[in-house]
Design an enzyme around this catalytic site. Structure first.
Site, PDB file in Angstrom:
ATOM      1  CB  SER A 244      25.635   6.412  20.716  1.00 27.70           C
ATOM      2  OG  SER A 244      25.160   7.568  20.918  1.00 27.70           O
ATOM      3  CB  SER A 291      25.899   3.124  25.291  1.00 30.74           C
ATOM      4  OG  SER A 291      26.433   2.423  26.229  1.00 30.74           O
ATOM      5  CG  ASP A 292      32.027   5.958  25.198  1.00 34.52           C
ATOM      6  OD1 ASP A 292      32.618   5.139  25.860  1.00 34.52           O
ATOM      7  OD2 ASP A 292      32.706   6.825  24.753  1.00 34.52           O
ATOM      8  CB  ALA A 293      32.015   3.305  29.687  1.00 34.78           C
TER       9      ALA A 293
END
Length: 569
Positions: A244, A291-293
């Site tokens: 996401s 999550s993305d970074a």
């Protein structure tokens, strides 16, 4: 009686999400979770990043007892093996190891180098794509990886976007879906979890979510016909994880909340509506959402850290990716739990899903040698002859002749003996990416009788001393560049020199070893080739085609003319 029990949160469709766990595996998940303190459960949600393979770095990461470590490519197999083995051995709860294993120049130098996703798509051969994914899976498993943050399923529509480009399968949703399905099936068959990214879909906005919250501005009819179909089909196929991103989908938010205002532009990584209602509810995904970074500007510019840390998990992500200060972020997560901004329900769900992924991969049953074998066996599993042959075939098959209006090709040392090379060095955000080197191409040309010299701004090429100008340019997709363009100021060593163009006086060939859209900045160049990556095998195959020893067979995954008729002439 079957020993398989359904996941209590599984959807009605048996095809949606990864397979159910056995009774024994589910018991391991529940017992492991319930034996953890709240602090340990919070730590389990974190995947931290490693860049150096040093003992000091390893000890620092393991001190936080994270659920996973994300390993970026480094250059020493012995050190990478030792760091990986040490991290696995030191973890009480099985540690998952992840990577951005996307191909192109972002790979370990001691593994089989394969083209990036756009180069693979240009080969237009799904069997070859599956073979390449199987190589990635086998060699990644040999190095201890269990999870690859691939495939990228973004639609490469905004041609100035610097971060999607060559990381994508192109601009055609059908091609993207076919390639992604082949990839996911082959990778997961090797015991490596795939991760479709970047939910809810990147490539519409020419901005980079590493820098700002970017926007997918599709209406929901178009989104459901494209990204919805891509993600939904992969869910039905059993993709184990989805990333996401810090990307907004305002049409869906306004479909649910017509008066949403600024909240319509909330990044998906902290959007309950996008993660729980659209991805889990409408598409039926029951796997893990990462999550993305969380250090990226698309999140940090939207919400302060104290809010963002618990919000990532509370709003549907199960794993919190990266941290500049793990101890502080874990404390913020605990504070959010105590203050009610992170519910016990979501903490429990997230920990359960992450442990379930580990159980699905069988990490809790594996010995240390099964996770990562002794060094000699690992070395033997890398760069096997059949792997190298497949990768070489893909490198050659990717090369795409976009236009040759002047009938310049093939070149030969009688007509084009004196070659001036104008090149850029390229750059990469990714740790471990090698410096670009065009020695293989230059050496191959010289071996065929061409005299190659580098551009000298103090001695500009003229028709009297130059038979061919060869531009070797092209930036592979990489974060934090903002936009891509052909920088003649750098190429010609100065802003005044940038205005000088040679193509009408000297035969000129423009080759991109990265993004496929540089013709936009050189519309009057008559001959243009997309090579997508500067891998040595790509350079060698390119020379064979430049001199006519082999044909160009690559099929462009995008409109390299950017929808502009001018570029075609």
């Amino acid at each position: 009686m079957s020993n398989v029990i359904p996941n209590p949160t599984s959807p009605l469709s048996p095809s949606a999400g990864p397979p159910a766990l056995s009774r024994e595996d589910m018991a391991w998940v529940e017992n492991t979770r319930d034996a953890m303190s709240v602090e340990a459960q919070i730590a389990q949600l974190f995947v931290l990043s490693a860049r150096h393979d040093s003992a000091e770095e390893n000890e620092g990461l393991l001190a936080h007892a994270p659920g996973g470590i994300h390993r970026f490519p480094t250059h020493d197999l012995d050190a990478a093996w030792a760091a990986t083995r040490h991290a696995i051995e030191r973890s009480d709860v099985p540690l998952i190891l992840s990577g951005d294993i996307e191909g192109g120049t972002v790979s370990y130098p001691f593994t089989t180098a394969i083209p990036n996703q756009m180069g693979i798509a240009a080969c237009d051969d799904l069997d070859l794509s599956a073979d390449l994914a199987a190589i990635v899976g086998r060699e990644s498993r040999a190095l201890g990886y269990n999870w690859s943050f691939t495939p990228v399923v973004d639609i490469n529509r905004a041609f100035r976007n610097a971060v999607v480009g060559t990381r994508s399968y192109g601009s055609d949703p059908d091609r993207i879906l076919a390639q992604a399905r082949a990839y996911v099936r082959a990778l997961q068959a090797q015991g490596v979890a795939a991760c479709a990214k970047h939910w809810p879909g990147d490539g519409m906005d020419d901005r980079d979510q590493h820098l700002v919250t970017s926007v997918n501005d599709m209406d929901m009819a178009e989104w459901r016909a494209t990204f919805g179909r891509i993600f939904g089909t992969l869910v039905d196929d059993g993709v184990m994880t989805i990333m996401s991103a810090h990307i907004a989908l305002p049409a869906y938010i306004r479909e649910k909340l017509p008066q949403s205002g600024a909240q319509a532009f909330a990044p998906a990584s902290v959007s309950r509506l996008l993660n729980e209602e659209l991805l889990r509810g409408e598409l039926g995904f029951q796997g893990l959402i990462v999550s993305d970074a969380t250090v990226m500007g698309g999140l940090t510019s939207w919400m302060d850290r104290a809010e963002a840390v618990p919000a990532v998990i509370e709003n549907g992500c199960d794993v919190f990716l990266f941290s500049r200060d793990p101890a502080e972020d874990m404390a913020l997560m605990l504070k959010g739990l105590r203050e009610g901004r992170l519910s016990e329900r979501r903490l429990n769900e997230a920990v359960t899903r992450f442990l379930s992924l580990k159980a699905k991969l069988g990490l809790h049953r594996m010995t240390l040698d099964e996770r990562i074998a002794p060094l000699d066996r690992v070395r033997d599993g890398l760069r096997q002859p059949d792997h190298l042959e497949t990768a070489t075939r893909a490198a050659a098959g990717s090369l795409t002749l976009v236009k040759d209006r002047a009938a310049l090709l093939p070149i030969d040392p009688q007509q084009h003996r004196r070659v001036v090379v104008i090149s850029d060095e390229g750059t990469s955000f990714f740790s471990g990416a090698p410096d670009r080197d065009f020695t293989p191409l230059r050496s191959a040309l010289e071996g065929r009788g061409f005299h190659v010299r580098s551009f000298d701004a103090d001695a500009m090429p003229t028709p009297d001393d130059t038979d061919l100008i060869l531009y070797l340019i092209g930036q592979e997709a990489t974060p934090s560049l903002s936009h891509i363009f052909l920088d003649f100021t750098k190429l010609h060593a100065g802003p005044r020199n940038a205005m000088i163009q040679f193509n009408r006086e000297i035969p000129t060939l423009l080759v991109s070893f990265g993004q496929p859209y540089y013709l936009y900045d050189a519309p009057n160049f008559a001959t243009y080739i997309n090579a997508y990556a500067s891998l040595p095998a790509v350079q060698a195959a390119l020379v064979e085609r430049l001199v006519g020893d082999a044909p160009f067979t690559g099929v462009s995954p995008v409109d390299a003319f950017c929808g502009k008729e001018q570029l075609t002439w």
